[in-house]
Design a protein around this motif. Structure first.
Motif, short mmCIF file in Angstrom:
data_model
loop_
_atom_site.label_atom_id
_atom_site.label_comp_id
_atom_site.label_asym_id
_atom_site.label_seq_id
_atom_site.Cartn_x
_atom_site.Cartn_y
_atom_site.Cartn_z
N MET A 34 14.00 -66.86 29.32
CA MET A 34 13.96 -68.44 29.09
C MET A 34 13.80 -68.48 27.87
N MET A 35 12.66 -68.06 27.22
CA MET A 35 12.23 -68.52 26.05
C MET A 35 13.30 -68.11 24.72
N ALA A 36 13.79 -66.90 25.13
CA ALA A 36 14.92 -66.38 24.11
C ALA A 36 15.97 -67.40 24.24
N TRP A 37 16.24 -67.74 25.23
CA TRP A 37 17.54 -68.96 25.40
C TRP A 37 17.28 -69.90 24.66
N GLY A 41 19.53 -67.73 17.94
CA GLY A 41 20.20 -66.21 18.06
C GLY A 41 19.69 -65.71 19.25
N CYS A 42 19.18 -66.51 20.33
CA CYS A 42 18.54 -65.96 21.54
C CYS A 42 17.65 -64.60 21.29
N ARG A 43 16.84 -64.73 20.26
CA ARG A 43 16.11 -63.68 19.66
C ARG A 43 14.63 -63.86 19.79
N LEU A 44 13.85 -63.01 20.34
CA LEU A 44 12.53 -62.83 20.57
C LEU A 44 11.91 -62.22 19.23
N PRO A 45 10.70 -62.48 18.64
CA PRO A 45 9.93 -61.97 17.61
C PRO A 45 9.43 -60.75 18.31
N ASP A 46 9.15 -59.95 17.25
CA ASP A 46 8.58 -58.79 17.51
C ASP A 46 7.17 -58.98 17.38
N ASP A 47 6.36 -59.72 18.09
CA ASP A 47 5.10 -60.46 17.82
C ASP A 47 4.25 -60.22 19.26
N ASP A 48 3.72 -59.14 19.55
CA ASP A 48 3.05 -59.11 20.91
C ASP A 48 2.20 -60.25 21.27
N THR A 49 1.48 -60.82 20.54
CA THR A 49 0.67 -62.06 20.87
C THR A 49 1.45 -63.30 21.36
N LYS A 50 2.67 -63.46 20.77
CA LYS A 50 3.68 -64.28 20.99
C LYS A 50 4.35 -64.18 22.64
N LEU A 51 4.76 -62.79 22.47
CA LEU A 51 5.35 -62.49 23.76
C LEU A 51 4.61 -62.34 24.75
N ALA A 52 3.20 -61.84 24.92
CA ALA A 52 2.37 -61.93 25.89
C ALA A 52 2.10 -63.39 26.51
N ARG A 64 0.50 -52.97 28.90
CA ARG A 64 0.73 -52.11 30.09
C ARG A 64 2.19 -52.24 30.50
N MET A 65 2.78 -53.53 30.65
CA MET A 65 3.99 -53.96 31.23
C MET A 65 5.11 -54.01 30.20
N LYS A 66 4.73 -53.93 29.08
CA LYS A 66 5.84 -54.28 27.80
C LYS A 66 6.86 -52.99 27.84
N PRO A 67 6.48 -51.73 27.93
CA PRO A 67 7.37 -50.91 27.93
C PRO A 67 8.31 -50.83 29.05
N VAL A 68 8.09 -51.53 30.47
CA VAL A 68 8.87 -51.63 31.30
C VAL A 68 9.82 -52.95 31.08
N VAL A 69 9.18 -53.86 30.59
CA VAL A 69 10.01 -55.09 30.57
C VAL A 69 10.74 -55.12 29.49
N MET A 70 10.56 -54.55 28.33
CA MET A 70 11.17 -54.48 26.96
C MET A 70 12.34 -53.54 27.12
N GLU A 71 12.44 -52.69 28.16
CA GLU A 71 13.73 -51.75 28.55
C GLU A 71 15.11 -52.68 28.21
N SER A 76 16.10 -55.04 17.01
CA SER A 76 16.97 -55.07 15.91
C SER A 76 16.40 -56.28 14.85
N GLU A 77 16.23 -55.59 13.67
CA GLU A 77 15.94 -56.37 12.26
C GLU A 77 14.86 -57.35 12.50
N GLY A 78 13.61 -56.78 13.20
CA GLY A 78 12.51 -57.42 13.31
C GLY A 78 12.21 -58.34 14.59
N GLY A 79 13.27 -58.43 15.37
CA GLY A 79 13.40 -59.22 16.62
C GLY A 79 13.86 -58.39 17.97
N TRP A 80 13.73 -58.71 19.04
CA TRP A 80 14.10 -58.44 20.15
C TRP A 80 15.59 -59.07 20.76
N VAL A 81 16.45 -58.69 21.03
CA VAL A 81 17.92 -59.16 21.44
C VAL A 81 18.18 -58.55 22.60
#
Length: 81
Positions: A34-37, A41-52, A64-71, A76-81
């Motif tokens: 929902m946040m990416a939407w 660019g529907c792009r999340l930053p590569d920032d664990d503080t914001k993502l959490a 703990r959950m990042k490896p599973v959720v971010m699968e 790409s280019e500093g952001g999650w798509v």
């Protein structure tokens, strides 16, 4: 308001793709979708503080959950798509 006010959610595909996730991981993933939407660019930053924060979990739980959720995402280019 976001550029796209409605997030298309195909529930059958979502359930099939996330069956291996815990309830907390499912909630985190949905919050990040929902946040990416809402973001350019529907792009999340590569920032664990914001993502959490956006995933509604504390930083330790996110670590703990990042490896599973971010699968579901590609870094790409500093952001999650």
């Amino acid at each position: 308001m976001s550029q796209f006010p409605h997030l298309p959610l195909f529930t059958d595909a979502f359930i099939a793709d996330t069956g291996h996730l815990s309830a907390a991981e499912t909630g985190a993933y949905l919050m990040l979708l929902m946040m990416a939407w809402r973001l350019p660019g529907c792009r999340l930053p590569d920032d664990d503080t914001k993502l959490a924060r956006w995933a509604r979990v504390d930083p330790r739980a996110w670590a703990r959950m990042k490896p599973v959720v971010m699968e579901f995402w590609t870094l790409s280019e500093g952001g999650w798509v």
